[in-house]
Design a protein around this motif. Structure first.
Motif, PDB file in Angstrom:
ATOM      1  N   ASP A   1      33.062  31.900  49.797  1.00  0.00           N
ATOM      2  CA  ASP A   1      32.037  31.231  48.994  1.00  0.00           C
ATOM      3  C   ASP A   1      31.425  32.177  47.969  1.00  0.00           C
ATOM      4  N   GLN A   2      31.175  33.411  48.366  1.00  0.00           N
ATOM      5  CA  GLN A   2      30.553  34.346  47.439  1.00  0.00           C
ATOM      6  C   GLN A   2      31.522  34.763  46.339  1.00  0.00           C
ATOM      7  N   LEU A   3      32.776  34.981  46.685  1.00  0.00           N
ATOM      8  CA  LEU A   3      33.754  35.351  45.658  1.00  0.00           C
ATOM      9  C   LEU A   3      33.889  34.248  44.612  1.00  0.00           C
ATOM     10  N   ALA A   4      33.707  33.001  45.011  1.00  0.00           N
ATOM     11  CA  ALA A   4      33.819  31.882  44.071  1.00  0.00           C
ATOM     12  C   ALA A   4      32.786  31.980  42.954  1.00  0.00           C
ATOM     13  N   GLU A   5      31.725  32.771  43.169  1.00  0.00           N
ATOM     14  CA  GLU A   5      30.677  32.924  42.157  1.00  0.00           C
ATOM     15  C   GLU A   5      30.791  34.242  41.386  1.00  0.00           C
ATOM     16  N   GLU A   6      31.795  35.044  41.718  1.00  0.00           N
ATOM     17  CA  GLU A   6      31.956  36.333  41.059  1.00  0.00           C
ATOM     18  C   GLU A   6      32.884  36.200  39.848  1.00  0.00           C
ATOM     19  N   PRO A   7      32.701  37.053  38.809  1.00  0.00           N
ATOM     20  CA  PRO A   7      33.540  36.958  37.604  1.00  0.00           C
ATOM     21  C   PRO A   7      35.005  37.258  37.894  1.00  0.00           C
ATOM     22  N   ALA A   8      35.884  36.624  37.150  1.00  0.00           N
ATOM     23  CA  ALA A   8      37.318  36.866  37.288  1.00  0.00           C
ATOM     24  C   ALA A   8      37.641  38.316  36.925  1.00  0.00           C
ATOM     25  N   GLY A   9      38.576  38.896  37.658  1.00  0.00           N
ATOM     26  CA  GLY A   9      39.071  40.236  37.352  1.00  0.00           C
ATOM     27  C   GLY A   9      38.055  41.346  37.493  1.00  0.00           C
ATOM     28  N   SER A  10      37.007  41.143  38.294  1.00  0.00           N
ATOM     29  CA  SER A  10      35.901  42.098  38.323  1.00  0.00           C
ATOM     30  C   SER A  10      35.908  43.049  39.513  1.00  0.00           C
ATOM     31  N   LYS A  11      36.804  42.851  40.490  1.00  0.00           N
ATOM     32  CA  LYS A  11      36.756  43.628  41.731  1.00  0.00           C
ATOM     33  C   LYS A  11      37.990  44.511  41.886  1.00  0.00           C
ATOM     34  N   HIS A  12      37.747  45.703  42.430  1.00  0.00           N
ATOM     35  CA  HIS A  12      38.821  46.687  42.543  1.00  0.00           C
ATOM     36  C   HIS A  12      39.232  46.981  43.980  1.00  0.00           C
ATOM     37  N   GLY A  13      38.386  46.648  44.928  1.00  0.00           N
ATOM     38  CA  GLY A  13      38.710  46.884  46.324  1.00  0.00           C
ATOM     39  C   GLY A  13      38.080  45.822  47.208  1.00  0.00           C
ATOM     40  N   PHE A  14      38.846  45.340  48.196  1.00  0.00           N
ATOM     41  CA  PHE A  14      38.392  44.307  49.117  1.00  0.00           C
ATOM     42  C   PHE A  14      38.626  44.795  50.538  1.00  0.00           C
ATOM     43  N   VAL A  15      37.588  44.775  51.362  1.00  0.00           N
ATOM     44  CA  VAL A  15      37.681  45.218  52.759  1.00  0.00           C
ATOM     45  C   VAL A  15      37.390  44.014  53.643  1.00  0.00           C
ATOM     46  N   LEU A  16      38.420  43.500  54.295  1.00  0.00           N
ATOM     47  CA  LEU A  16      38.304  42.245  55.040  1.00  0.00           C
ATOM     48  C   LEU A  16      38.113  42.454  56.536  1.00  0.00           C
ATOM     49  N   LEU A  17      38.071  43.710  56.986  1.00  0.00           N
ATOM     50  CA  LEU A  17      37.994  44.010  58.419  1.00  0.00           C
ATOM     51  C   LEU A  17      39.073  43.204  59.153  1.00  0.00           C
TER      52      LEU A  17
END
Length: 408
Positions: A312-328
Motif C-alpha cells: 500500500d505504501q509503495l503505491a504512493e511512492e514515485p516511480a523509479g525512486s527506490k534503490h534498495g528493498f528489504v523484505l525480511l
C-alpha cells in the motif's frame, strides 16, 4: 493512541488465508492477534549481511520492513539519502520511533547504549522522562506510557527489555526447557574456539532434540509464534524436513552455535544469555557501536516510519525512486495474488539497478512460478551474493537469503 483497528485489518489481510472456523484459520487469527503486541525487541536478521548485499550509497533511497528497527538504524551508518520503514505491527513502529527519537535527543553515546544496549537500568526511566519523551510523537509516547499491572510500558527498559515481546518470552521458554534438560549455557559463552562450540552443541544441545517434550512442542505450529512464524511459514519450514520441522530447527540451532565465533555473534548472546555481552569487546548491531553513534544521529531525520503494509505504501511512492528493498521474510506469509501485487509496486518504484533482498524459512527461492514470469524476467537473481549472504548471516534461523537486482 495507536490505531489498532486499522492495524488489525492490515494484519488480517496479510495472515488470514483460511476460513476462521478451520484449525489453521483459528491459528492464523491467534497469530495476528498476538502480532498486535511487540514481537521483536531485536530484529532477527543480520544487518551487516543486508548492507553488503545492498551496497548502500549516499544517493540511495531505501525501503524496508521495520520489525525491531535494528536494521533501520544500522543502515543509517552508511548515510543513505532516505529510509522508508513500514510495519504492520503498531508496537514495532512505536519501538522504531523511540529509537530514532532517542538517538537524536541524547548527546552522549553511553546514555544511548545504556538504554538500548543494556536496557535494564532504572536510570533509563529518568533518561526517557527528561530527554526522550518531550521529543517523542504523541502516538508513540502514548504507547510507551500506557500503564499495566507492572507500571508504564517504558519500564521494560528498567527490567531488561530483551526479555519482553513474543521473541523475548519464547527465548525464556527455551531456557526453561534447557533447564529441564540440565543444560548450562555458560560454557558456550566463554568458549575460545569454534571446536569448543561444536563440542558444546554435540554434548549439550543435540540431545535436547530427542526429548519427548521438545519433539511435542516443535510439532505444534503455535509453538513457533514466538519467533514470529505464522502457520503458512511453519509449513514452509517443515518442507525442508520432509514434513518434520524438528530436523530443520536442529540444523538452524547448530548453525547459530557452531558456524560463527561466539564472541562475534550477538544473536547467539541474545539467544543464550538473553542480553548483549556485558563486557568489551562487544558484538552488537551496527547502530549500537560507539564508532557509529555520530553517523546514526546525523542521518536519523532521514527516516519515515509508518504503520502500513509495504504494498500500500509503495503505491504512493514515485516511480523509479527506490534503490534498495528489504523484505525480511514477509513473503513467506503471502498468497500468489499478494506477491504479484507487491512485486508490481516494487518494479514500478525501483530505479535501474535497484536491489531487493529477502529471507525465506525454507531453502528455495519462492518467487519463480508464483510471480508473473514477464515481471520476474525484468530482474536477475544474484546467486553468488545470495549464497554469500546466507553463509554470513549470523542470525542462522532462515533457510535462504536471496538477492535480486533490476536489469537495465
Amino acid at each position: 493512541m495507536i490505531q489498532t483497528s486499522t492495524a488489525e485489518q492490515q494484519l488480517g489481510a496479510a495472515v488470514h488465508q483460511n476460513i476462521a472456523l478451520s484449525k489453521t484459520g483459528m491459528l492464523e487469527r491467534l497469530f495476528s492477534r498476538l502480532f498486535q503486541q511487540l514481537v521483536y525487541p531485536q530484529i532477527w536478521e543480520d544487518p551487516v549481511v543486508d548492507m553488503q548485499a545492498l551496497n548502500i550509497q549516499p544517493s540511495h533511497n531505501l525501503v524496508c520492513i521495520a520489525s525491531g528497527s535494528c536494521n533501520v538504524l544500522s543502515y543509517l551508518t552508511q548515510a543513505p539519502q532516505s529510509v522508508l520503514a513500514v510495519d504492520l505491527s503498531p508496537a514495532h513502529i512505536a519501538l522504531g520511533k523511540l529509537k530514532l527519537t532517542a538517538v537524536q535527543s541524547l548527546a552522549d553515546f553511553d546514555d544511548f547504549y545504556r538504554f538500548f544496549g543494556q536496557a535494564d537500568s532504572r536510570q533509563n526511566l529518568e533518561t526517557y522522562d527528561q530527554q526522550i519523551a518531550p521529543n517523542l510523537d504523541p502516538q508513540s509516547r502514548a504507547y510507551w506510557e500506557q500503564r499495566g499491572l507492572r507500571g508504564r510500558r517504558i519500564a521494560q527498559f528498567k527490567r531488561g527489555f530483551y526479555r519482553h515481546g513474543l521473541l523475548g518470552r519464547f527465548i525464556g521458554a527455551v531456557h526453561l526447557v534447557a533447564w529441564i534438560g540440565r543444560v548450562d549455557f555458560r560454557p558456550l559463552l566463554v568458549a575460545q574456539s569454534i571446536d569448543e562450540q561444536i563440542r558444546f552443541f554435540d554434548t549439550s544441545i543435540a540431545p535436547l532434540f530427542d526429548m519427548r517434550l521438545v519433539r511435542a512442542l516443535a510439532r505444534r505450529r503455535a509453538s513457533l509464534f514466538g519467533l514470529g512464524i505464522p502457520p503458512a511459514q511453519y509449513d514452509k519450514l517443515a518442507q525442508d524436513g520432509n514434513g518434520d520441522v524438528l530436523p530443520v530447527l536442529r540444523e538452524r540451532v547448530r548453525k547459530l552455535i557452531c558456524d560463527f565465533p561466539i564472541q562475534n555473534n550477538y544473536f547467539a548472546w541474545q539467544a543464550f544469555h538473553r542480553a548483549y555481552q556485558p563486557t568489551e569487546p562487544r558484538s552488537v548491531p551496527p547502530y549500537l557501536a560507539r564508532e557509529n553513534f555520530a553517523a546514526v544521529k546525523a542521518a536519523a531525520g532521514r527516516v519515515r516510519m509508518l504503520n502500513r503494509s509495504l504494498t500500500d505504501q509503495l503505491a504512493e511512492e514515485p516511480a523509479g525512486s527506490k534503490h534498495g528493498f528489504v523484505l525480511l521474510d514477509a513473503q513467506d506469509w503471502m498468497t500468489d495474488a499478494q506477491l504479484n501485487a507487491l512485486w508490481g509496486e516494487i518494479h514500478r518504484t525501483a530505479a535501474a539497478g535497484a536491489t531487493v533482498i529477502f529471507r525465506t524459512g525454507a531453502k528455495a527461492d519462492l518467487l519463480p512460478g508464483r510471480v508473473a514470469a514477464d515481471l520476474l524476467a525484468e530482474w536477475s537473481y544474484d546467486q553468488p551474493a545470495s549464497e554469500a549472504g546466507f553463509q554470513a548471516d549470523r542470525s542462522a534461523i532462515y533457510g535462504g537469503f536471496h538477492v535480486y537486482r533490476r536489469k537495465g
